[in-house]
Design a protein around this motif. Structure first.
Motif, PDB file in Angstrom:
ATOM      1  N   ILE A  36       0.839  -1.200   0.000  1.00 26.60           N
ATOM      2  CA  ILE A  36       0.000   0.000   0.000  1.00 26.60           C
ATOM      3  C   ILE A  36       0.874   1.250   0.000  1.00 26.60           C
ATOM      4  CG2 ILE A  36      -1.801   1.264   1.232  1.00 26.60           C
ATOM      5  CD1 ILE A  36      -2.702  -1.406   2.442  1.00 26.60           C
ATOM      6  N   PRO A  37       0.803   2.048  -1.072  1.00 26.87           N
ATOM      7  CA  PRO A  37       1.579   3.284  -1.110  1.00 26.87           C
ATOM      8  C   PRO A  37       1.004   4.297  -0.113  1.00 26.87           C
ATOM      9  CG  PRO A  37       0.095   3.199  -2.979  1.00 26.87           C
ATOM     10  CD  PRO A  37      -0.038   1.880  -2.266  1.00 26.87           C
ATOM     11  N   PRO A  38       1.798   5.307   0.257  1.00 25.04           N
ATOM     12  CA  PRO A  38       1.358   6.265   1.289  1.00 25.04           C
ATOM     13  C   PRO A  38      -0.012   6.886   1.034  1.00 25.04           C
ATOM     14  CG  PRO A  38       3.662   6.640   0.748  1.00 25.04           C
ATOM     15  CD  PRO A  38       3.151   5.606  -0.221  1.00 25.04           C
ATOM     16  N   HIS A  39      -0.336   7.233  -0.223  1.00 22.36           N
ATOM     17  CA  HIS A  39      -1.607   7.920  -0.481  1.00 22.36           C
ATOM     18  C   HIS A  39      -2.823   7.019  -0.268  1.00 22.36           C
ATOM     19  CE1 HIS A  39      -0.738   6.227  -4.503  1.00 22.36           C
ATOM     20  NE2 HIS A  39      -2.047   6.244  -4.692  1.00 22.36           N
ATOM     21  N   LEU A  40      -2.630   5.708  -0.179  1.00 19.16           N
ATOM     22  CA  LEU A  40      -3.736   4.789   0.132  1.00 19.16           C
ATOM     23  C   LEU A  40      -3.591   4.194   1.538  1.00 19.16           C
ATOM     24  CD1 LEU A  40      -4.133   2.920  -3.276  1.00 19.16           C
ATOM     25  CD2 LEU A  40      -5.619   4.690  -2.305  1.00 19.16           C
ATOM     26  N   GLY A  41      -2.560   4.678   2.243  1.00 19.69           N
ATOM     27  CA  GLY A  41      -2.326   4.244   3.618  1.00 19.69           C
ATOM     28  C   GLY A  41      -2.706   5.349   4.577  1.00 19.69           C
ATOM     29  N   TYR A  42      -1.691   5.876   5.276  1.00 22.40           N
ATOM     30  CA  TYR A  42      -1.951   6.913   6.269  1.00 22.40           C
ATOM     31  C   TYR A  42      -1.608   8.313   5.769  1.00 22.40           C
ATOM     32  CZ  TYR A  42      -2.776   3.044   9.358  1.00 22.40           C
ATOM     33  OH  TYR A  42      -3.293   1.914   9.923  1.00 22.40           O
ATOM     34  N   GLY A  43      -1.255   8.433   4.478  1.00 18.82           N
ATOM     35  CA  GLY A  43      -1.032   9.742   3.888  1.00 18.82           C
ATOM     36  C   GLY A  43       0.165  10.464   4.477  1.00 18.82           C
ATOM     37  N   ASP A  44       0.201  11.763   4.268  1.00 17.99           N
ATOM     38  CA  ASP A  44       1.329  12.586   4.690  1.00 17.99           C
ATOM     39  C   ASP A  44       1.535  12.595   6.196  1.00 17.99           C
ATOM     40  OD1 ASP A  44       1.785  13.233   2.052  1.00 17.99           O
ATOM     41  OD2 ASP A  44       0.702  15.136   2.159  1.00 17.99           O
TER      42      ASP A  44
ATOM     43  N   GLY B 125       1.082  10.058   8.338  1.00 19.06           N
ATOM     44  CA  GLY B 125       1.623   8.820   8.886  1.00 19.06           C
ATOM     45  C   GLY B 125       0.965   8.497  10.220  1.00 19.06           C
ATOM     46  N   VAL B 126       1.620   7.655  10.984  1.00 23.88           N
ATOM     47  CA  VAL B 126       1.210   7.338  12.358  1.00 23.88           C
ATOM     48  C   VAL B 126       2.490   7.291  13.174  1.00 23.88           C
ATOM     49  CG1 VAL B 126      -0.017   5.732  13.875  1.00 23.88           C
ATOM     50  CG2 VAL B 126      -0.739   5.976  11.499  1.00 23.88           C
ATOM     51  N   PRO B 127       2.973   8.478  13.612  1.00 22.42           N
ATOM     52  CA  PRO B 127       4.277   8.546  14.272  1.00 22.42           C
ATOM     53  C   PRO B 127       4.425   7.593  15.462  1.00 22.42           C
ATOM     54  CG  PRO B 127       3.481  10.742  13.765  1.00 22.42           C
ATOM     55  CD  PRO B 127       2.363   9.794  13.445  1.00 22.42           C
ATOM     56  N   GLN B 128       3.357   7.425  16.256  1.00 21.42           N
ATOM     57  CA  GLN B 128       3.471   6.562  17.431  1.00 21.42           C
ATOM     58  C   GLN B 128       3.705   5.101  17.048  1.00 21.42           C
ATOM     59  OE1 GLN B 128       0.813   8.330  16.505  1.00 21.42           O
ATOM     60  NE2 GLN B 128      -1.110   7.322  17.004  1.00 21.42           N
ATOM     61  N   ALA B 129       3.368   4.718  15.813  1.00 25.08           N
ATOM     62  CA  ALA B 129       3.616   3.358  15.339  1.00 25.08           C
ATOM     63  C   ALA B 129       4.879   3.289  14.478  1.00 25.08           C
ATOM     64  CB  ALA B 129       2.414   2.857  14.540  1.00 25.08           C
ATOM     65  N   GLY B 130       5.588   4.427  14.336  1.00 28.98           N
ATOM     66  CA  GLY B 130       6.795   4.454  13.518  1.00 28.98           C
ATOM     67  C   GLY B 130       6.512   4.565  12.032  1.00 28.98           C
ATOM     68  N   ILE B 131       5.278   4.936  11.670  1.00 32.27           N
ATOM     69  CA  ILE B 131       4.896   5.058  10.255  1.00 32.27           C
ATOM     70  C   ILE B 131       5.021   6.519   9.840  1.00 32.27           C
ATOM     71  CG2 ILE B 131       3.049   4.733   8.577  1.00 32.27           C
ATOM     72  CD1 ILE B 131       1.923   2.561  10.490  1.00 32.27           C
ATOM     73  N   LYS B 132       5.944   6.775   8.907  1.00 35.81           N
ATOM     74  CA  LYS B 132       6.146   8.132   8.411  1.00 35.81           C
ATOM     75  C   LYS B 132       5.179   8.417   7.267  1.00 35.81           C
ATOM     76  CE  LYS B 132      11.025   7.999   9.561  1.00 35.81           C
ATOM     77  NZ  LYS B 132      12.389   7.905   9.062  1.00 35.81           N
ATOM     78  N   GLY B 133       5.077   9.677   6.893  1.00 30.94           N
ATOM     79  CA  GLY B 133       4.169  10.083   5.827  1.00 30.94           C
ATOM     80  C   GLY B 133       4.513   9.516   4.467  1.00 30.94           C
ATOM     81  N   ASP B 134       5.766   9.075   4.282  1.00 30.11           N
ATOM     82  CA  ASP B 134       6.167   8.508   2.991  1.00 30.11           C
ATOM     83  C   ASP B 134       6.315   6.990   3.057  1.00 30.11           C
ATOM     84  OD1 ASP B 134       8.444   8.334   4.558  1.00 30.11           O
ATOM     85  OD2 ASP B 134       9.784   9.211   3.060  1.00 30.11           O
ATOM     86  N   SER B 135       5.766   6.370   4.098  1.00 30.72           N
ATOM     87  CA  SER B 135       5.933   4.924   4.297  1.00 30.72           C
ATOM     88  C   SER B 135       5.005   4.108   3.397  1.00 30.72           C
ATOM     89  CB  SER B 135       5.636   4.542   5.750  1.00 30.72           C
ATOM     90  OG  SER B 135       6.589   5.091   6.629  1.00 30.72           O
ATOM     91  N   THR B 136       5.597   3.107   2.742  1.00 34.74           N
ATOM     92  CA  THR B 136       4.813   2.092   2.044  1.00 34.74           C
ATOM     93  C   THR B 136       4.562   0.973   3.035  1.00 34.74           C
ATOM     94  OG1 THR B 136       5.681   2.647  -0.130  1.00 34.74           O
ATOM     95  CG2 THR B 136       4.829   0.405   0.152  1.00 34.74           C
ATOM     96  N   LEU B 137       3.299   0.558   3.141  1.00 40.21           N
ATOM     97  CA  LEU B 137       2.887  -0.470   4.087  1.00 40.21           C
ATOM     98  C   LEU B 137       2.714  -1.789   3.352  1.00 40.21           C
ATOM     99  CD1 LEU B 137       0.031   1.594   5.777  1.00 40.21           C
ATOM    100  CD2 LEU B 137       2.459   1.586   6.367  1.00 40.21           C
ATOM    101  N   VAL B 138       3.140  -2.862   3.987  1.00 42.18           N
ATOM    102  CA  VAL B 138       2.944  -4.194   3.421  1.00 42.18           C
ATOM    103  C   VAL B 138       2.179  -5.019   4.446  1.00 42.18           C
ATOM    104  CG1 VAL B 138       4.046  -6.265   2.513  1.00 42.18           C
ATOM    105  CG2 VAL B 138       5.058  -4.019   2.065  1.00 42.18           C
ATOM    106  N   PHE B 139       1.110  -5.635   3.999  1.00 38.41           N
ATOM    107  CA  PHE B 139       0.291  -6.476   4.866  1.00 38.41           C
ATOM    108  C   PHE B 139       0.160  -7.870   4.278  1.00 38.41           C
ATOM    109  CE2 PHE B 139      -1.281  -2.244   5.908  1.00 38.41           C
ATOM    110  CZ  PHE B 139      -1.419  -2.309   7.288  1.00 38.41           C
ATOM    111  N   VAL B 140       0.167  -8.850   5.162  1.00 42.61           N
ATOM    112  CA  VAL B 140      -0.323 -10.181   4.824  1.00 42.61           C
ATOM    113  C   VAL B 140      -1.619 -10.311   5.607  1.00 42.61           C
ATOM    114  CG1 VAL B 140       0.063 -12.659   4.938  1.00 42.61           C
ATOM    115  CG2 VAL B 140       1.979 -11.122   4.428  1.00 42.61           C
ATOM    116  N   VAL B 141      -2.717 -10.580   4.895  1.00 44.06           N
ATOM    117  CA  VAL B 141      -4.041 -10.633   5.506  1.00 44.06           C
ATOM    118  C   VAL B 141      -4.662 -12.005   5.244  1.00 44.06           C
ATOM    119  CG1 VAL B 141      -6.335  -9.588   5.582  1.00 44.06           C
ATOM    120  CG2 VAL B 141      -4.333  -8.142   5.121  1.00 44.06           C
ATOM    121  N   ASP B 142      -5.054 -12.678   6.334  1.00 43.07           N
ATOM    122  CA  ASP B 142      -5.829 -13.914   6.235  1.00 43.07           C
ATOM    123  C   ASP B 142      -7.288 -13.534   6.431  1.00 43.07           C
ATOM    124  OD1 ASP B 142      -3.545 -15.468   5.926  1.00 43.07           O
ATOM    125  OD2 ASP B 142      -3.440 -16.031   8.036  1.00 43.07           O
TER     126      ASP B 142
END
Length: 134
Positions: free
Chosen positions: A102-110, A112-129
């Motif tokens: 998930i690129p930033p614009h479809l994640g947490y945007g500019d 981010g979620v600083p308390q989780a260590g997610i910056k505004g330019d972070s790409t998120l990867v999920f494995v979902v069951d």
């Protein structure tokens, strides 16, 4: 050309481990079905039940339900979760394991979620069951 995605170990219900390629993260949403379930298709508005692991592209794990020992549920396809999840999970079959980049614009945007260590330019990867729907 399809973007290079991380490889995930483990099967449905097991905590996965991700191995990242030596490549930049994809600029757009990428979805790979790692194992296809045989259940009904997930529809927008369903109360979806999943287990998941979330990790920054080439970075640390920021959240996962496997270590907590309990799945989570939420309405899907209606804006209650990040856009990447809404787009990637609607239309998947229950019982599937899905890898999502998930690129930033479809994640947490500019922001981010600083308390989780997610910056505004972070790409998120999920494995979902996809466990089911309530």
């Amino acid at each position: 050309m399809t973007a290079q995605l991380p490889e995930a170990t483990g099967s449905f219900g097991e905590k996965p481990t991700l191995t990242f390629p030596d490549a930049a993260p994809p600029a757009e949403l990428e979805v790979a079905v790692l194992s296809r379930g045989d259940g009904a298709l997930v529809e927008a508005g369903d109360d979806l039940v999943v287990n998941y692991l979330g990790q920054l592209w080439n970075g640390p794990i920021f959240d996962n339900s496997y270590d907590r020992g309990s799945s989570i549920n939420f309405p899907i396809g209606v804006g209650a979760v990040i856009g990447g999840w809404d787009q990637a999970l609607v239309g998947q079959q229950i019982g599937s394991r899905v890898l999502i980049s998930i690129p930033p614009h479809l994640g947490y945007g500019d922001r981010g979620v600083p308390q989780a260590g997610i910056k505004g330019d972070s790409t998120l990867v999920f494995v979902v069951d996809i466990v089911g729907v309530n």
